[in-house]
Design a protein around this motif. Sequence first.
Motif, PDB file in Angstrom:
ATOM      1  N   HIS A 169      47.873 104.069  67.733  1.00 14.64           N
ATOM      2  CA  HIS A 169      47.339 104.487  66.428  1.00 14.64           C
ATOM      3  C   HIS A 169      47.854 103.505  65.380  1.00 14.64           C
ATOM      4  CE1 HIS A 169      46.760 106.989  62.855  1.00 14.64           C
ATOM      5  NE2 HIS A 169      45.954 107.751  63.590  1.00 14.64           N
ATOM      6  N   MET A 170      46.949 102.795  64.706  1.00 15.76           N
ATOM      7  CA  MET A 170      47.335 101.725  63.789  1.00 15.76           C
ATOM      8  C   MET A 170      47.348 102.210  62.340  1.00 15.76           C
ATOM      9  SD  MET A 170      45.247  98.670  65.697  1.00 15.76           S
ATOM     10  CE  MET A 170      43.834  99.694  66.152  1.00 15.76           C
ATOM     11  N   GLY A 171      48.552 102.403  61.801  1.00 17.29           N
ATOM     12  CA  GLY A 171      48.728 102.838  60.429  1.00 17.29           C
ATOM     13  C   GLY A 171      48.606 104.344  60.275  1.00 17.29           C
ATOM     14  N   LEU A 172      49.005 104.838  59.103  1.00 18.92           N
ATOM     15  CA  LEU A 172      48.897 106.268  58.784  1.00 18.92           C
ATOM     16  C   LEU A 172      47.768 106.472  57.779  1.00 18.92           C
ATOM     17  CD1 LEU A 172      52.666 107.270  58.389  1.00 18.92           C
ATOM     18  CD2 LEU A 172      51.209 107.450  60.413  1.00 18.92           C
ATOM     19  N   ASP A 173      46.948 107.469  58.032  1.00 16.93           N
ATOM     20  CA  ASP A 173      45.784 107.782  57.193  1.00 16.93           C
ATOM     21  C   ASP A 173      44.790 106.628  57.106  1.00 16.93           C
ATOM     22  OD1 ASP A 173      46.740 110.371  56.623  1.00 16.93           O
ATOM     23  OD2 ASP A 173      48.007 109.585  55.006  1.00 16.93           O
ATOM     24  N   THR A 174      44.827 105.729  58.070  1.00 15.64           N
ATOM     25  CA  THR A 174      43.924 104.571  58.067  1.00 15.64           C
ATOM     26  C   THR A 174      42.521 104.932  58.539  1.00 15.64           C
ATOM     27  OG1 THR A 174      44.861 103.960  60.202  1.00 15.64           O
ATOM     28  CG2 THR A 174      45.702 102.787  58.260  1.00 15.64           C
ATOM     29  N   VAL A 175      42.332 106.139  59.036  1.00 17.65           N
ATOM     30  CA  VAL A 175      40.991 106.613  59.375  1.00 17.65           C
ATOM     31  C   VAL A 175      40.102 106.531  58.130  1.00 17.65           C
ATOM     32  CG1 VAL A 175      41.469 109.056  58.948  1.00 17.65           C
ATOM     33  CG2 VAL A 175      39.687 108.425  60.562  1.00 17.65           C
ATOM     34  N   GLU A 176      40.705 106.704  56.963  1.00 14.39           N
ATOM     35  CA  GLU A 176      39.979 106.667  55.693  1.00 14.39           C
ATOM     36  C   GLU A 176      39.451 105.280  55.343  1.00 14.39           C
ATOM     37  OE1 GLU A 176      42.922 108.168  52.966  1.00 14.39           O
ATOM     38  OE2 GLU A 176      43.063 110.087  54.012  1.00 14.39           O
ATOM     39  N   LEU A 177      39.917 104.252  56.039  1.00 17.29           N
ATOM     40  CA  LEU A 177      39.508 102.872  55.735  1.00 17.29           C
ATOM     41  C   LEU A 177      38.253 102.454  56.497  1.00 17.29           C
ATOM     42  CD1 LEU A 177      43.058 101.238  55.646  1.00 17.29           C
ATOM     43  CD2 LEU A 177      41.745 102.260  53.772  1.00 17.29           C
ATOM     44  N   ASN A 178      37.701 103.379  57.295  1.00 19.14           N
ATOM     45  CA  ASN A 178      36.437 103.163  58.007  1.00 19.14           C
ATOM     46  C   ASN A 178      36.371 101.866  58.808  1.00 19.14           C
ATOM     47  OD1 ASN A 178      35.130 105.612  57.250  1.00 19.14           O
ATOM     48  ND2 ASN A 178      34.956 104.758  55.184  1.00 19.14           N
ATOM     49  N   GLY A 179      37.487 101.500  59.425  1.00 17.49           N
ATOM     50  CA  GLY A 179      37.508 100.347  60.321  1.00 17.49           C
ATOM     51  C   GLY A 179      37.696  99.006  59.645  1.00 17.49           C
ATOM     52  N   GLU A 180      37.688  98.976  58.340  1.00 10.01           N
ATOM     53  CA  GLU A 180      37.721  97.712  57.584  1.00 10.01           C
ATOM     54  C   GLU A 180      38.861  96.762  57.997  1.00 10.01           C
ATOM     55  OE1 GLU A 180      36.570  94.737  55.190  1.00 10.01           O
ATOM     56  OE2 GLU A 180      35.382  96.533  55.605  1.00 10.01           O
ATOM     57  N   LEU A 212      46.137  91.742  74.417  1.00  9.73           N
ATOM     58  CA  LEU A 212      45.733  91.898  73.026  1.00  9.73           C
ATOM     59  C   LEU A 212      44.579  92.898  72.963  1.00  9.73           C
ATOM     60  CD1 LEU A 212      46.070  90.895  70.063  1.00  9.73           C
ATOM     61  CD2 LEU A 212      44.274  89.222  70.581  1.00  9.73           C
ATOM     62  N   ILE A 213      44.775  94.008  72.217  1.00  9.26           N
ATOM     63  CA  ILE A 213      43.730  95.036  72.137  1.00  9.26           C
ATOM     64  C   ILE A 213      43.088  95.118  70.747  1.00  9.26           C
ATOM     65  CG2 ILE A 213      44.592  96.418  74.059  1.00  9.26           C
ATOM     66  CD1 ILE A 213      45.872  98.334  71.995  1.00  9.26           C
ATOM     67  N   ALA A 214      43.787  94.624  69.711  1.00  9.75           N
ATOM     68  CA  ALA A 214      43.249  94.707  68.354  1.00  9.75           C
ATOM     69  C   ALA A 214      44.044  93.803  67.419  1.00  9.75           C
ATOM     70  CB  ALA A 214      43.324  96.143  67.843  1.00  9.75           C
ATOM     71  N   THR A 215      43.460  93.575  66.250  1.00 10.72           N
ATOM     72  CA  THR A 215      44.217  92.982  65.151  1.00 10.72           C
ATOM     73  C   THR A 215      44.075  93.921  63.966  1.00 10.72           C
ATOM     74  OG1 THR A 215      42.355  91.622  64.413  1.00 10.72           O
ATOM     75  CG2 THR A 215      43.942  90.575  65.914  1.00 10.72           C
ATOM     76  N   MET A 216      45.094  93.919  63.137  1.00 13.86           N
ATOM     77  CA  MET A 216      45.128  94.789  61.968  1.00 13.86           C
ATOM     78  C   MET A 216      45.511  93.932  60.766  1.00 13.86           C
ATOM     79  SD  MET A 216      47.318  98.311  61.326  1.00 13.86           S
ATOM     80  CE  MET A 216      48.966  97.691  61.497  1.00 13.86           C
ATOM     81  N   ASP A 217      44.656  93.890  59.763  1.00 19.16           N
ATOM     82  CA  ASP A 217      44.948  93.141  58.546  1.00 19.16           C
ATOM     83  C   ASP A 217      45.970  93.948  57.731  1.00 19.16           C
ATOM     84  OD1 ASP A 217      44.944  92.055  55.924  1.00 19.16           O
ATOM     85  OD2 ASP A 217      42.933  91.226  56.241  1.00 19.16           O
ATOM     86  N   LEU A 218      47.225  93.551  57.868  1.00 21.70           N
ATOM     87  CA  LEU A 218      48.315  94.307  57.239  1.00 21.70           C
ATOM     88  C   LEU A 218      48.179  94.354  55.720  1.00 21.70           C
ATOM     89  CD1 LEU A 218      51.326  93.035  59.386  1.00 21.70           C
ATOM     90  CD2 LEU A 218      50.024  95.154  59.664  1.00 21.70           C
ATOM     91  N   ASN A 219      47.714  93.264  55.113  1.00 24.56           N
ATOM     92  CA  ASN A 219      47.559  93.244  53.652  1.00 24.56           C
ATOM     93  C   ASN A 219      46.498  94.226  53.192  1.00 24.56           C
ATOM     94  OD1 ASN A 219      49.606  91.382  53.150  1.00 24.56           O
ATOM     95  ND2 ASN A 219      48.237  89.655  53.557  1.00 24.56           N
ATOM     96  N   LYS A 220      45.386  94.326  53.920  1.00 27.30           N
ATOM     97  CA  LYS A 220      44.335  95.288  53.554  1.00 27.30           C
ATOM     98  C   LYS A 220      44.860  96.722  53.662  1.00 27.30           C
ATOM     99  CE  LYS A 220      40.072  92.793  54.505  1.00 27.30           C
ATOM    100  NZ  LYS A 220      38.874  92.702  55.349  1.00 27.30           N
ATOM    101  N   VAL A 221      45.657  96.984  54.706  1.00 26.98           N
ATOM    102  CA  VAL A 221      46.211  98.327  54.886  1.00 26.98           C
ATOM    103  C   VAL A 221      47.177  98.636  53.734  1.00 26.98           C
ATOM    104  CG1 VAL A 221      47.615  99.807  56.381  1.00 26.98           C
ATOM    105  CG2 VAL A 221      45.904  98.289  57.394  1.00 26.98           C
ATOM    106  N   LYS A 222      48.048  97.685  53.422  1.00 26.32           N
ATOM    107  CA  LYS A 222      49.008  97.886  52.324  1.00 26.32           C
ATOM    108  C   LYS A 222      48.297  98.012  50.980  1.00 26.32           C
ATOM    109  CE  LYS A 222      52.734  95.377  54.599  1.00 26.32           C
ATOM    110  NZ  LYS A 222      53.457  94.087  54.659  1.00 26.32           N
ATOM    111  N   ASP A 223      47.283  97.158  50.754  1.00 22.22           N
ATOM    112  CA  ASP A 223      46.540  97.194  49.485  1.00 22.22           C
ATOM    113  C   ASP A 223      45.841  98.531  49.282  1.00 22.22           C
ATOM    114  OD1 ASP A 223      47.400  94.628  48.974  1.00 22.22           O
ATOM    115  OD2 ASP A 223      45.466  93.673  49.422  1.00 22.22           O
ATOM    116  N   ALA A 224      45.501  99.207  50.380  1.00 24.17           N
ATOM    117  CA  ALA A 224      44.863 100.524  50.303  1.00 24.17           C
ATOM    118  C   ALA A 224      45.905 101.636  50.134  1.00 24.17           C
ATOM    119  CB  ALA A 224      44.029 100.770  51.563  1.00 24.17           C
ATOM    120  N   GLY A 225      47.184 101.246  50.074  1.00 21.96           N
ATOM    121  CA  GLY A 225      48.255 102.220  49.870  1.00 21.96           C
ATOM    122  C   GLY A 225      48.633 102.987  51.123  1.00 21.96           C
ATOM    123  N   LYS A 226      48.335 102.406  52.284  1.00 20.60           N
ATOM    124  CA  LYS A 226      48.602 103.081  53.556  1.00 20.60           C
ATOM    125  C   LYS A 226      49.828 102.469  54.242  1.00 20.60           C
ATOM    126  CE  LYS A 226      44.742 105.311  52.986  1.00 20.60           C
ATOM    127  NZ  LYS A 226      44.779 106.643  52.419  1.00 20.60           N
TER     128      LYS A 226
END
Length: 165
Positions: free
Chosen positions: A83-94, A111-125
């Motif tokens: 599970h990548m991040g908390l409440d990241t379901v709200e980001l609709n896969g972005e 390797l199963i996925a990449t996660m843009d850490l800055n986008k997650v942080k910028d969304a406050g997650k």
Amino acid sequence: MGLFGFGKKKTTDVLSSPVIGKVQALENVADPVFAQKVMGEGFGIVPEDEKVYSPITATVTSVFKTKHAIGLETDDGLEVMVHMGLDTVELNGEPFEIKVNEGDKIEANTLIATMDLNKVKDAGKDTVVLTIVTNTADKVEKAEMTANDTSSVNNGDEIMSVTLK
């Protein structure tokens, strides 16, 4: 198998870190559902890199529509969710790019996925990547952390040992 299950060989699976980062004991995760282990035993890793790897050799059983989580199942029936991040379901896969498909058989540290850490942080997650054994109640006799809380780890480093019932 012996009388009452005595003599039955116990299987132990090893869950490794899916990312480079710092270990976060599940009870310290900032989400009560995960912290109280409602979803099952597991651990978090606060990522320092965007690459997310499989914590175990398994078959990909589900890729969530919102790309924030991937379900895996081992040959011995252990069900694991990354599970990548908390409440990241709200980001609709972005912020996520999935590198596997349902039905793929993968090795640990694939390797199963990449996660843009800055986008997650910028969304406050929260960026924590969780590894959860979702069928703990049915399959797990004992789950033991083999890494220390807050220790730095690389992807592929052993974090938890799981003994099956």
